[in-house]
Design a protein around this motif. Structure first.
Motif, PDB file in Angstrom:
ATOM      1  N   TYR A   1       0.855  -1.193   0.000  1.00  0.00           N
ATOM      2  CA  TYR A   1       0.000   0.000   0.000  1.00  0.00           C
ATOM      3  C   TYR A   1       0.890   1.242   0.000  1.00  0.00           C
ATOM      4  O   TYR A   1       2.051   1.196   0.421  1.00  0.00           O
ATOM      5  CB  TYR A   1      -0.909   0.014   1.224  1.00  0.00           C
ATOM      6  CG  TYR A   1      -1.938  -1.096   1.242  1.00  0.00           C
ATOM      7  CD1 TYR A   1      -3.234  -0.899   0.777  1.00  0.00           C
ATOM      8  CD2 TYR A   1      -1.608  -2.370   1.724  1.00  0.00           C
ATOM      9  CE1 TYR A   1      -4.177  -1.918   0.792  1.00  0.00           C
ATOM     10  CE2 TYR A   1      -2.551  -3.400   1.741  1.00  0.00           C
ATOM     11  CZ  TYR A   1      -3.827  -3.163   1.274  1.00  0.00           C
ATOM     12  OH  TYR A   1      -4.760  -4.168   1.290  1.00  0.00           O
ATOM     13  N   SER A   2       0.331   2.347  -0.446  1.00  0.00           N
ATOM     14  CA  SER A   2       1.119   3.576  -0.569  1.00  0.00           C
ATOM     15  C   SER A   2       1.499   4.157   0.782  1.00  0.00           C
ATOM     16  O   SER A   2       2.540   4.785   0.931  1.00  0.00           O
ATOM     17  CB  SER A   2       0.361   4.625  -1.394  1.00  0.00           C
ATOM     18  OG  SER A   2      -0.866   4.950  -0.753  1.00  0.00           O
ATOM     19  N   ASN A   3       0.665   3.958   1.816  1.00  0.00           N
ATOM     20  CA  ASN A   3       0.976   4.427   3.171  1.00  0.00           C
ATOM     21  C   ASN A   3       0.198   3.583   4.172  1.00  0.00           C
ATOM     22  O   ASN A   3      -0.571   2.690   3.794  1.00  0.00           O
ATOM     23  CB  ASN A   3       0.665   5.916   3.340  1.00  0.00           C
ATOM     24  CG  ASN A   3      -0.756   6.252   2.923  1.00  0.00           C
ATOM     25  OD1 ASN A   3      -1.711   5.652   3.398  1.00  0.00           O
ATOM     26  ND2 ASN A   3      -0.902   7.197   2.002  1.00  0.00           N
ATOM     27  N   ASP A   4       0.373   3.881   5.454  1.00  0.00           N
ATOM     28  CA  ASP A   4      -0.219   3.017   6.484  1.00  0.00           C
ATOM     29  C   ASP A   4      -1.711   3.234   6.712  1.00  0.00           C
ATOM     30  O   ASP A   4      -2.294   2.599   7.601  1.00  0.00           O
ATOM     31  CB  ASP A   4       0.550   3.155   7.809  1.00  0.00           C
ATOM     32  CG  ASP A   4       0.557   4.569   8.363  1.00  0.00           C
ATOM     33  OD1 ASP A   4      -0.295   5.377   7.940  1.00  0.00           O
ATOM     34  OD2 ASP A   4       1.421   4.869   9.208  1.00  0.00           O
ATOM     35  N   SER A   5      -2.342   4.104   5.927  1.00  0.00           N
ATOM     36  CA  SER A   5      -3.796   4.180   5.972  1.00  0.00           C
ATOM     37  C   SER A   5      -4.416   2.958   5.287  1.00  0.00           C
ATOM     38  O   SER A   5      -5.589   2.650   5.485  1.00  0.00           O
ATOM     39  CB  SER A   5      -4.301   5.460   5.307  1.00  0.00           C
ATOM     40  OG  SER A   5      -3.979   5.461   3.926  1.00  0.00           O
ATOM     41  N   LEU A   6      -3.618   2.272   4.461  1.00  0.00           N
ATOM     42  CA  LEU A   6      -3.994   1.023   3.798  1.00  0.00           C
ATOM     43  C   LEU A   6      -5.219   1.182   2.900  1.00  0.00           C
ATOM     44  O   LEU A   6      -6.039   0.276   2.778  1.00  0.00           O
ATOM     45  CB  LEU A   6      -4.251  -0.078   4.841  1.00  0.00           C
ATOM     46  CG  LEU A   6      -3.090  -0.369   5.812  1.00  0.00           C
ATOM     47  CD1 LEU A   6      -3.513  -1.408   6.842  1.00  0.00           C
ATOM     48  CD2 LEU A   6      -1.857  -0.821   5.059  1.00  0.00           C
ATOM     49  N   ASN A   7      -5.316   2.338   2.273  1.00  0.00           N
ATOM     50  CA  ASN A   7      -6.441   2.596   1.370  1.00  0.00           C
ATOM     51  C   ASN A   7      -6.063   2.443  -0.101  1.00  0.00           C
ATOM     52  O   ASN A   7      -6.892   2.029  -0.915  1.00  0.00           O
ATOM     53  CB  ASN A   7      -6.993   4.007   1.597  1.00  0.00           C
ATOM     54  CG  ASN A   7      -7.667   4.152   2.950  1.00  0.00           C
ATOM     55  OD1 ASN A   7      -8.302   3.212   3.435  1.00  0.00           O
ATOM     56  ND2 ASN A   7      -7.515   5.307   3.583  1.00  0.00           N
ATOM     57  N   THR A   8      -4.821   2.792  -0.448  1.00  0.00           N
ATOM     58  CA  THR A   8      -4.394   2.783  -1.848  1.00  0.00           C
ATOM     59  C   THR A   8      -3.368   1.682  -2.093  1.00  0.00           C
ATOM     60  O   THR A   8      -2.271   1.710  -1.535  1.00  0.00           O
ATOM     61  CB  THR A   8      -3.784   4.142  -2.235  1.00  0.00           C
ATOM     62  OG1 THR A   8      -4.698   5.191  -1.915  1.00  0.00           O
ATOM     63  CG2 THR A   8      -3.464   4.183  -3.713  1.00  0.00           C
ATOM     64  N   LYS A   9      -3.746   0.715  -2.929  1.00  0.00           N
ATOM     65  CA  LYS A   9      -2.831  -0.380  -3.244  1.00  0.00           C
ATOM     66  C   LYS A   9      -1.819   0.050  -4.302  1.00  0.00           C
ATOM     67  O   LYS A   9      -2.104   0.901  -5.140  1.00  0.00           O
ATOM     68  CB  LYS A   9      -3.614  -1.593  -3.751  1.00  0.00           C
ATOM     69  CG  LYS A   9      -4.564  -2.203  -2.729  1.00  0.00           C
ATOM     70  CD  LYS A   9      -5.318  -3.377  -3.323  1.00  0.00           C
ATOM     71  CE  LYS A   9      -6.307  -3.971  -2.329  1.00  0.00           C
ATOM     72  NZ  LYS A   9      -7.066  -5.109  -2.905  1.00  0.00           N
ATOM     73  N   LEU A  10      -0.648  -0.549  -4.236  1.00  0.00           N
ATOM     74  CA  LEU A  10       0.392  -0.317  -5.239  1.00  0.00           C
ATOM     75  C   LEU A  10       0.486  -1.536  -6.153  1.00  0.00           C
ATOM     76  O   LEU A  10       0.401  -2.678  -5.695  1.00  0.00           O
ATOM     77  CB  LEU A  10       1.748  -0.089  -4.572  1.00  0.00           C
ATOM     78  CG  LEU A  10       1.913   1.136  -3.678  1.00  0.00           C
ATOM     79  CD1 LEU A  10       3.284   1.105  -3.008  1.00  0.00           C
ATOM     80  CD2 LEU A  10       1.748   2.423  -4.465  1.00  0.00           C
ATOM     81  N   SER A  11       0.666  -1.280  -7.431  1.00  0.00           N
ATOM     82  CA  SER A  11       0.938  -2.380  -8.360  1.00  0.00           C
ATOM     83  C   SER A  11       2.385  -2.822  -8.177  1.00  0.00           C
ATOM     84  O   SER A  11       3.188  -2.118  -7.538  1.00  0.00           O
ATOM     85  CB  SER A  11       0.705  -1.932  -9.798  1.00  0.00           C
ATOM     86  OG  SER A  11       1.655  -0.935 -10.166  1.00  0.00           O
ATOM     87  N   LEU A  12       2.738  -3.959  -8.736  1.00  0.00           N
ATOM     88  CA  LEU A  12       4.121  -4.442  -8.640  1.00  0.00           C
ATOM     89  C   LEU A  12       5.071  -3.441  -9.284  1.00  0.00           C
ATOM     90  O   LEU A  12       6.168  -3.185  -8.765  1.00  0.00           O
ATOM     91  CB  LEU A  12       4.245  -5.808  -9.309  1.00  0.00           C
ATOM     92  CG  LEU A  12       5.655  -6.421  -9.333  1.00  0.00           C
ATOM     93  CD1 LEU A  12       6.182  -6.597  -7.915  1.00  0.00           C
ATOM     94  CD2 LEU A  12       5.643  -7.758 -10.078  1.00  0.00           C
ATOM     95  N   GLU A  13       4.664  -2.856 -10.408  1.00  0.00           N
ATOM     96  CA  GLU A  13       5.511  -1.871 -11.097  1.00  0.00           C
ATOM     97  C   GLU A  13       5.735  -0.632 -10.216  1.00  0.00           C
ATOM     98  O   GLU A  13       6.852  -0.109 -10.139  1.00  0.00           O
ATOM     99  CB  GLU A  13       4.881  -1.465 -12.430  1.00  0.00           C
ATOM    100  CG  GLU A  13       4.850  -2.560 -13.488  1.00  0.00           C
ATOM    101  CD  GLU A  13       3.816  -3.632 -13.209  1.00  0.00           C
ATOM    102  OE1 GLU A  13       2.876  -3.356 -12.407  1.00  0.00           O
ATOM    103  OE2 GLU A  13       3.939  -4.733 -13.769  1.00  0.00           O
TER     104      GLU A  13
END
Length: 305
Positions: free
Chosen positions: A83-95
């Motif tokens: 995830y982009s930060n510890d709010s765990l709302n926005t997932k990151l792709s492998l890229e």
């Protein structure tokens, strides 16, 4: 007959009530060990900074067994979701995840700054063009050679070119020595105990390894996912250098709180951490220790009452 029906209904209601109490109410989806909301008397959200180079934390950072290595491997294997930060709302792709692991700035260009590259250093530098002459080049004996056509020109020598810059480079696990832990400090009224319920773990690039001199976030992970990943992987060991027969799985090491991580923030309306309020010095350390003690005092108060 009516009395029997009333008693039967009463027994059913009592059984349903007992079952409802045993079932977790509003379980936290990020927690490996959620606590029923109805049992929580006090809760405070805190953030901790874990330096893996500290002696007490080095079992999490053993050679080829770094926790940072396992987190990266988990993402590459598709087991862990970054995830982009510890709010765990926005997932990151492998890229996107791998892009955050790229060496940035000066390190990205083989150790050359933008000014050095503009001056002609590096793999893309081109040798200076030879000055044009009217009647061919001087052969060193006072005579001039006739110009050869382009097909007869020898291949250009690569010797004068700068070093060839390798492909994209990434941070290695050994360089990623900072973890940030987001957790809930909870007083459980049923058991009269203080529990630390970890919600997220954030992998960070230390300021000493960053070209900008600031800590950068690589990714955050839901602790419930990390816990399951560690449990399912026997190679994820907390390395016991005192007695190698007593290694522990990293999931168990977190359960047993074998790590040291000072508090850097407690939930507040301004969303400021301790460094913002007290600076990076003795006052910040004192405040961190005071917050730790206040949490322990709350547990003691439960027993006094």
């Amino acid at each position: 007959m009516k009395l029997k029906h009333i008693l039967l209904v009463g027994i059913c209601l009592m059984s349903f009530g007992a079952f409802a109490q045993e079932t977790s109410l509003n379980p936290n989806p990020n927690s490996a060990h959620p606590i029923d909301e109805a049992d929580i008397q006090y809760r405070a959200q805190i953030w901790r900074r874990m330096d893996l180079n500290e002696k007490i934390n080095q079992p999490f950072f053993a050679e080829n067994n770094q926790i940072s290595k396992f987190l990266i491997d988990g993402v590459k294997a598709g087991v862990l979701i970054p995830y982009s930060n510890d709010s765990l709302n926005t997932k990151l792709s492998l890229e996107q995840f791998l892009d955050r692991l790229k060496l940035k700035g000066k390190l990205e260009n083989g150790g050359l700054t933008a000014e050095e590259i503009a001056a002609g250093f590096g793999g893309d530098a081109k040798p200076a063009a030879a000055p044009a002459t009217g009647g061919g080049a001087d052969d060193g004996w006072g005579t001039k050679k006739a110009e050869t056509n382009k097909a007869e020109k020898p291949a250009a020598d690569d010797f004068d070119k700068g070093p060839i810059v390798a492909g994209v480079e990434y941070y290695i696990p050994k360089q990623l020595s900072i973890l940030e832990i987001k957790e809930d400090a909870i007083i459980d009224r049923k058991r009269s105990r203080l529990y630390f319920d970890i919600q997220a773990i954030t992998l960070k690039i230390p300021a000493s390894q960053s070209d900008a001199g600031l800590e950068d976030i690589v990714a955050s992970f839901r602790f419930k996912d990390v816990y399951k990943f560690f449990k399912s992987n026997p190679n994820c060991i907390w390395f016991n250098s005192t007695n190698e027969m007593q290694h522990r799985n990293m999931a168990d090491a977190f359960d047993l709180r074998f790590f040291s991580a000072r508090i850097i923030k407690k939930g507040n309306a301004a969303n400021k951490d301790i460094f913002d309020q007290f600076g990076d010095g003795k006052e910040a350390l004192k405040k961190s220790q005071k917050l730790e003690q206040q949490l322990q005092d709350k547990e003691a108060e439960m027993w006094e009452n």
